[in-house]
Design an enzyme around this catalytic site. Sequence first.
Site, PDB file in Angstrom:
ATOM      1  N   HIS A 153      -1.668   2.479   9.386  1.00 24.20           N
ATOM      2  CA  HIS A 153      -1.777   2.588   7.931  1.00 24.20           C
ATOM      3  C   HIS A 153      -1.860   4.061   7.528  1.00 24.20           C
ATOM      4  CE1 HIS A 153      -2.715  -1.689   8.093  1.00 24.20           C
ATOM      5  NE2 HIS A 153      -2.522  -1.731   6.785  1.00 24.20           N
ATOM      6  N   SER A 172      -1.901  -3.464   1.790  1.00 27.93           N
ATOM      7  CA  SER A 172      -2.811  -2.480   2.376  1.00 27.93           C
ATOM      8  C   SER A 172      -2.212  -1.081   2.450  1.00 27.93           C
ATOM      9  CB  SER A 172      -3.235  -2.925   3.775  1.00 27.93           C
ATOM     10  OG  SER A 172      -2.103  -3.158   4.605  1.00 27.93           O
TER      11      SER A 172
END
Length: 277
Positions: A256, A34
């Site tokens: 992220h 990711s």
Amino acid sequence: MKIVLWTGLVVLVLGTAVPARAAEQLEYVALGDSAAAGPWIPLQVDAACRRSDHNYPAIAAKTLGARLTDVTCSGAVTADLTSPSKNAPAPQLDALSATTGLVSVTIGANDSGLFDRALSCVNALPEPVGVSCSDRIRAGGTDPIAASVDAWGPVFGAALDEIRRRAPKAKVLVTGYGTYLRPGGCHPVQPVWARDADYLQSTMDRISSTARELAGARGMRFVDFAAVSVGHDICAAPWDRYLEGLIPVNVAAPLHPNAKGMAAFAAAVATAAAANR
């Protein structure tokens, strides 16, 4: 122009220059988890893998004028490079071929279980009200996360060897992970105690340094995302962040890279890809 003598006559033959063969378009395959896929960043082009069309592979491919095959997938572990996963029906390395010219790979954090355990480090109140996650994880004098990173090294090394076997002509770029937390963290902006912040970042750095060592041993180039993101961690002002905190302030998944981070990482990847190519 050519002058041809034929039976006493002078014949002028006018010809056009033959253009040099156009350079073949670079074939770029992006592998990873990711941190490369870009969950939540618009536009999402693969719901199962939560992959963005503005992740670093997409931006780098545009910069390089490359044809991109992006098989990055949120939740991926190193085994998913060579085996199907719940989100991807085919192993990621199936995208490679003898004509692949560039490969990037960002993977390893999920193998360690670090992100899952990071949630246990949340302490809304300052010390000593609460429990240190680093103390709890390392109770008994061992560090199971560090041990899992050490065990991951040979597995990742074998995956890099397989990448080289399947794409023998490719330039392989192995990336690290970003600087998520500055030294000492920034409690209460991010609700993690200072010692736990240092522990989490040191573990992420352990993954990156292992990847760097394995890449270097194989003549592959390492791209240091940690250096790129210094000062742009989850403690930075919202407009300066490349990485999102536990509660995102930009459109990206928690913990992220956001769109700015992906653009910065893409620039580093494109520079590494173009160097001495």
